[in-house]
Every structure is written in structure tokens, then in C-alpha cells.
Design a protein around this motif. Sequence first.
Motif, PDB file in Angstrom:
ATOM      1  N   TYR A 201      29.254 -23.279  76.431  1.00 35.76           N
ATOM      2  CA  TYR A 201      30.685 -23.410  76.162  1.00 35.76           C
ATOM      3  C   TYR A 201      30.979 -24.695  75.393  1.00 35.76           C
ATOM      4  O   TYR A 201      30.372 -25.744  75.621  1.00 35.76           O
ATOM      5  CB  TYR A 201      31.480 -23.419  77.473  1.00 35.76           C
ATOM      6  CG  TYR A 201      31.381 -22.128  78.245  1.00 35.76           C
ATOM      7  CD1 TYR A 201      32.127 -21.016  77.873  1.00 35.76           C
ATOM      8  CD2 TYR A 201      30.537 -22.023  79.341  1.00 35.76           C
ATOM      9  CE1 TYR A 201      32.034 -19.823  78.574  1.00 35.76           C
ATOM     10  CE2 TYR A 201      30.434 -20.822  80.049  1.00 35.76           C
ATOM     11  CZ  TYR A 201      31.182 -19.730  79.658  1.00 35.76           C
ATOM     12  OH  TYR A 201      31.081 -18.545  80.352  1.00 35.76           O
ATOM     13  N   LEU A 202      31.926 -24.588  74.477  1.00 40.16           N
ATOM     14  CA  LEU A 202      32.523 -25.745  73.818  1.00 40.16           C
ATOM     15  C   LEU A 202      34.023 -25.502  73.773  1.00 40.16           C
ATOM     16  O   LEU A 202      34.508 -24.467  74.226  1.00 40.16           O
ATOM     17  CB  LEU A 202      31.930 -25.954  72.422  1.00 40.16           C
ATOM     18  CG  LEU A 202      31.911 -24.786  71.422  1.00 40.16           C
ATOM     19  CD1 LEU A 202      33.290 -24.430  70.887  1.00 40.16           C
ATOM     20  CD2 LEU A 202      30.987 -25.103  70.258  1.00 40.16           C
ATOM     21  N   THR A 203      34.755 -26.461  73.236  1.00 39.45           N
ATOM     22  CA  THR A 203      36.211 -26.320  73.155  1.00 39.45           C
ATOM     23  C   THR A 203      36.688 -26.674  71.756  1.00 39.45           C
ATOM     24  O   THR A 203      36.303 -27.717  71.206  1.00 39.45           O
ATOM     25  CB  THR A 203      36.913 -27.262  74.160  1.00 39.45           C
ATOM     26  OG1 THR A 203      36.435 -27.000  75.481  1.00 39.45           O
ATOM     27  CG2 THR A 203      38.424 -27.058  74.121  1.00 39.45           C
ATOM     28  N   LEU A 204      37.485 -25.801  71.179  1.00 40.18           N
ATOM     29  CA  LEU A 204      38.298 -26.138  70.012  1.00 40.18           C
ATOM     30  C   LEU A 204      39.679 -25.551  70.251  1.00 40.18           C
ATOM     31  O   LEU A 204      39.811 -24.334  70.466  1.00 40.18           O
ATOM     32  CB  LEU A 204      37.707 -25.623  68.699  1.00 40.18           C
ATOM     33  CG  LEU A 204      38.534 -26.035  67.467  1.00 40.18           C
ATOM     34  CD1 LEU A 204      37.640 -26.469  66.309  1.00 40.18           C
ATOM     35  CD2 LEU A 204      39.482 -24.930  67.006  1.00 40.18           C
ATOM     36  N   HIS A 205      40.703 -26.416  70.261  1.00 38.87           N
ATOM     37  CA  HIS A 205      42.069 -25.949  70.474  1.00 38.87           C
ATOM     38  C   HIS A 205      42.632 -25.445  69.148  1.00 38.87           C
ATOM     39  O   HIS A 205      42.797 -26.218  68.203  1.00 38.87           O
ATOM     40  CB  HIS A 205      42.939 -27.060  71.042  1.00 38.87           C
ATOM     41  CG  HIS A 205      42.575 -27.443  72.447  1.00 38.87           C
ATOM     42  ND1 HIS A 205      42.247 -26.505  73.405  1.00 38.87           N
ATOM     43  CD2 HIS A 205      42.504 -28.656  73.063  1.00 38.87           C
ATOM     44  CE1 HIS A 205      41.981 -27.130  74.546  1.00 38.87           C
ATOM     45  NE2 HIS A 205      42.121 -28.420  74.367  1.00 38.87           N
ATOM     46  N   VAL A 206      42.910 -24.157  69.102  1.00 42.43           N
ATOM     47  CA  VAL A 206      43.382 -23.513  67.874  1.00 42.43           C
ATOM     48  C   VAL A 206      44.814 -23.958  67.605  1.00 42.43           C
ATOM     49  O   VAL A 206      45.684 -23.854  68.474  1.00 42.43           O
ATOM     50  CB  VAL A 206      43.322 -21.985  68.006  1.00 42.43           C
ATOM     51  CG1 VAL A 206      43.638 -21.327  66.674  1.00 42.43           C
ATOM     52  CG2 VAL A 206      41.949 -21.548  68.506  1.00 42.43           C
ATOM     53  N   GLY A 207      45.064 -24.473  66.392  1.00 38.05           N
ATOM     54  CA  GLY A 207      46.368 -25.052  66.098  1.00 38.05           C
ATOM     55  C   GLY A 207      47.034 -24.487  64.870  1.00 38.05           C
ATOM     56  O   GLY A 207      46.938 -23.298  64.566  1.00 38.05           O
ATOM     57  N   LEU A 208      47.680 -25.360  64.125  1.00 41.54           N
ATOM     58  CA  LEU A 208      48.556 -24.976  63.034  1.00 41.54           C
ATOM     59  C   LEU A 208      47.857 -24.207  61.929  1.00 41.54           C
ATOM     60  O   LEU A 208      48.447 -23.341  61.294  1.00 41.54           O
ATOM     61  CB  LEU A 208      49.205 -26.240  62.455  1.00 41.54           C
ATOM     62  CG  LEU A 208      50.305 -26.070  61.412  1.00 41.54           C
ATOM     63  CD1 LEU A 208      51.462 -25.291  61.991  1.00 41.54           C
ATOM     64  CD2 LEU A 208      50.764 -27.426  60.935  1.00 41.54           C
ATOM     65  N   ASP A 223      44.244 -27.677  51.998  1.00 40.89           N
ATOM     66  CA  ASP A 223      44.021 -28.658  53.058  1.00 40.89           C
ATOM     67  C   ASP A 223      44.121 -27.966  54.409  1.00 40.89           C
ATOM     68  O   ASP A 223      45.142 -27.360  54.735  1.00 40.89           O
ATOM     69  CB  ASP A 223      45.064 -29.779  52.987  1.00 40.89           C
ATOM     70  CG  ASP A 223      44.878 -30.668  51.756  1.00 40.89           C
ATOM     71  OD1 ASP A 223      43.716 -30.893  51.377  1.00 40.89           O
ATOM     72  OD2 ASP A 223      45.895 -31.102  51.174  1.00 40.89           O
ATOM     73  N   MET A 224      43.060 -28.081  55.196  1.00 42.07           N
ATOM     74  CA  MET A 224      43.062 -27.523  56.547  1.00 42.07           C
ATOM     75  C   MET A 224      43.774 -28.476  57.496  1.00 42.07           C
ATOM     76  O   MET A 224      43.654 -29.700  57.389  1.00 42.07           O
ATOM     77  CB  MET A 224      41.629 -27.306  57.037  1.00 42.07           C
ATOM     78  CG  MET A 224      40.886 -26.191  56.334  1.00 42.07           C
ATOM     79  SD  MET A 224      41.401 -24.541  56.849  1.00 42.07           S
ATOM     80  CE  MET A 224      40.587 -24.417  58.453  1.00 42.07           C
ATOM     81  N   HIS A 225      44.502 -27.910  58.456  1.00 38.33           N
ATOM     82  CA  HIS A 225      45.132 -28.715  59.495  1.00 38.33           C
ATOM     83  C   HIS A 225      44.078 -29.071  60.539  1.00 38.33           C
ATOM     84  O   HIS A 225      43.251 -28.244  60.900  1.00 38.33           O
ATOM     85  CB  HIS A 225      46.266 -27.917  60.134  1.00 38.33           C
ATOM     86  CG  HIS A 225      47.179 -28.747  60.974  1.00 38.33           C
ATOM     87  ND1 HIS A 225      48.232 -29.445  60.442  1.00 38.33           N
ATOM     88  CD2 HIS A 225      47.192 -28.993  62.309  1.00 38.33           C
ATOM     89  CE1 HIS A 225      48.858 -30.081  61.417  1.00 38.33           C
ATOM     90  NE2 HIS A 225      48.251 -29.822  62.559  1.00 38.33           N
ATOM     91  N   GLY A 275      36.715 -34.950  68.958  1.00 34.50           N
ATOM     92  CA  GLY A 275      37.590 -35.530  67.947  1.00 34.50           C
ATOM     93  C   GLY A 275      38.379 -34.441  67.245  1.00 34.50           C
ATOM     94  O   GLY A 275      38.577 -33.349  67.789  1.00 34.50           O
ATOM     95  N   TRP A 276      38.784 -34.736  66.024  1.00 36.61           N
ATOM     96  CA  TRP A 276      39.607 -33.800  65.243  1.00 36.61           C
ATOM     97  C   TRP A 276      38.816 -33.344  64.033  1.00 36.61           C
ATOM     98  O   TRP A 276      38.197 -34.152  63.350  1.00 36.61           O
ATOM     99  CB  TRP A 276      40.904 -34.485  64.807  1.00 36.61           C
ATOM    100  CG  TRP A 276      41.771 -34.815  65.978  1.00 36.61           C
ATOM    101  CD1 TRP A 276      41.692 -35.916  66.785  1.00 36.61           C
ATOM    102  CD2 TRP A 276      42.833 -34.021  66.491  1.00 36.61           C
ATOM    103  NE1 TRP A 276      42.632 -35.850  67.769  1.00 36.61           N
ATOM    104  CE2 TRP A 276      43.351 -34.704  67.618  1.00 36.61           C
ATOM    105  CE3 TRP A 276      43.398 -32.801  66.127  1.00 36.61           C
ATOM    106  CZ2 TRP A 276      44.405 -34.198  68.377  1.00 36.61           C
ATOM    107  CZ3 TRP A 276      44.457 -32.295  66.873  1.00 36.61           C
ATOM    108  CH2 TRP A 276      44.948 -32.986  67.979  1.00 36.61           C
ATOM    109  N   THR A 277      38.840 -32.053  63.786  1.00 36.04           N
ATOM    110  CA  THR A 277      38.124 -31.516  62.630  1.00 36.04           C
ATOM    111  C   THR A 277      39.076 -30.774  61.703  1.00 36.04           C
ATOM    112  O   THR A 277      39.935 -30.004  62.149  1.00 36.04           O
ATOM    113  CB  THR A 277      36.979 -30.578  63.034  1.00 36.04           C
ATOM    114  OG1 THR A 277      36.335 -30.105  61.837  1.00 36.04           O
ATOM    115  CG2 THR A 277      37.457 -29.392  63.845  1.00 36.04           C
ATOM    116  N   ASP A 278      38.915 -31.034  60.415  1.00 42.52           N
ATOM    117  CA  ASP A 278      39.631 -30.259  59.400  1.00 42.52           C
ATOM    118  C   ASP A 278      38.629 -29.598  58.469  1.00 42.52           C
ATOM    119  O   ASP A 278      38.929 -29.323  57.306  1.00 42.52           O
ATOM    120  CB  ASP A 278      40.599 -31.144  58.611  1.00 42.52           C
ATOM    121  CG  ASP A 278      39.906 -32.287  57.886  1.00 42.52           C
ATOM    122  OD1 ASP A 278      38.668 -32.428  58.032  1.00 42.52           O
ATOM    123  OD2 ASP A 278      40.589 -33.047  57.163  1.00 42.52           O
TER     124      ASP A 278
END
Length: 341
Positions: A201-208, A223-225, A275-278
Motif C-alpha cells: 500500500y501507498l497513498t496519493l490523495h487525488v486532487g484538483l 501544468d499538473m496540479h 511530499g507533493w508531486t506534479d
Amino acid sequence: MNIDDFDFHLPEELIAQTPLKERASSNLMVLNRSDESIEHRQFSQIIDCLKPGDSLVLNNTKVLPARLLGTKEETGANVELLLLHQIEGDRWEVLAKPAKKIKEGTMIQFGNGLLRATCVENLEQGGKIIEFDYDGIFLEVLNELGEMPLPPYIKEKLDDQDRYQTVYAEDPGSAAAPTAGLHFTEELLQTIRDRGINIVYLTLHVGLGTFRPVQVDNIEEHDMHAEYYHLSAEAAEQLKETKQQGGRIIAVGTTSIRTLETVMRDHQELKAASGWTDIFIYPPYSFQAVDGLITNFHLPKSTLIMLVSAFATKDFIMRAYHEAIDQRYRFFSFGDAMIIL
């Protein structure tokens, strides 16, 4: 590459409006990259595509009941907010409707004042920074007042809200489901474990980014959010061990593959990271972490079909999509799946 390279005609009746009664009864298209062959199976047969020693990587994010319907305190006008991600404390980035009517200082209430909100900053494309005010625990208030934020192409009411969650959803934070995982049942996952296949398991919170279409002709200008991700040390070690022992890493969904490729890009190895990925993956792209991908059938011109086209080839994926249409596959969130190996 041009955005039109990823366009196709999809009959509207093939957009799945409701989930099937049984999660694993959806169709499964099996794509073999080495000879570009295509097979048709049922998702419950996914086990036949996996081997002992492989690792199946699942995104355990949980969808928030992130759609809030309220009224402006000053005028009583109806307002809709879609929570995207928590910035800090009670400040959230949201999508707002009608965006032009919500300005800095606008106050909104939900549930007869059970939850109140103030717009503190305007962003681009309907985005706002909202600060909430409430008594108690925010997630409990949200569970009482919020609705599941189904994608705009789903017009039918969802009777069972849990069907827009994976059975392994655990970490609240997404504005949309990682839909490739919706096909799995607890029983199917146990069968996979019993065959000697690792579940990671990993986590990525699906957003904009899920809600924003590509609006440029040249996709390289898109540009990816950014979205928040987390890969634990335990998960990273299991995946490294899988590679060392000759197993394959099979990502369930584009969110899982984007997380793993981000970690490899930033650290040159699979290790604990957050962290944050785009990251924006489109052809040509050299994948470093992943050997297989399970995914649904995506919207024309979307960043998701671009990623899938990078994993196989654009021509192979487009041929597969046209065959799926000919075979009357169900598309998008509640639709059928493919595995690419």
C-alpha cells in the motif's frame, strides 16, 4: 505532442453510470506489450495475470464526502464547495460554484450553521482558499453534511456511497476515488495473497488535477496540479525486495504509478518518501519503477490516457480503446478495466 493525438469518439451510452452489483464481475482487457496482443477476461481472473513473487501496489487513500451544499449568509444564494486538500488547520483549497459570486470575505453556512466558512483568497479557475468554523471534529461534521463528489459525467444517484471507495480505503484525503482499485474485493485480495503475491500500500490523495481538463494544444505546456503522496519504509523495502528477487511491480491505477515514478525520479531508488508531486507522464517516457499497470478506461484527451499511452504505446492503446468500444466495454470510474504487462 498534440492534444488531438489522444482523442477518440466514445458513445455516451458506454459511460458507466452505476457500479456493477459485484465489484470483480467487470470486464478485464489484457494487453501484452511484447506482441501487442489483446485478450478479454473477467476481472475476477486477474489472478491468472499475476505470478508468485510479484507485488501489487494499491493506493489506500479514502475519498472525503467533499461536496458541500450551502448558502451565502448575506444573500441566501446557493453555493457548492468541493474540498480539494487541507492546507493547514481549518484552511482548505476548494473548487467553488458559482466561483465569481464568492469573493474574499464571503461567508457561507452549511447545515443551518453547523458548519461555517469564509473565503480568504481567490485562486485560478474557480479555486478558493476557505477557512472553516465549527464545533467538534471536522471529519465528523463533514461526514454529516458532505456528499460523495462523483465525477460530472456520472448523472445517476449513487445509492451505496461505499461503492465509490475501495475496500481497502484507509487514509482520508481524496476528492476522487482511485478507480482502478474499485474492482477488488476482500476475497479476491486474499486469493492473491494466498498465491504468493505481495500486497503493498501507498497513498496519493487525488486532487484538483482529476477535475481539470488539458486546455492547451501542445500537451508539453500543460501544468499538473500537485497532489500529496506517501510511500512508507516498509512498502519501499518490499518493492526493492520484489525487484531483487526477479518479481514484477504491478501498479493498480495511475495514482500508484505516479507515486512510484515520482520517488524514483527524485531519489533514484524506491525508499520512504512523502511530499507533493506534479509529475506529468506522457509519451515518450522511460518508466523506472513499474512493470505492469491495472487501470480503467479514461476520458479522451485526458492526462490519464496520456500516461497509459506512455506505458504501452499510443497506437496500441488507441487500438485497445477502439476494440473496447466495439466490445461494448463500460468506461470511466464505474467502468471496466485493463491490465498492461
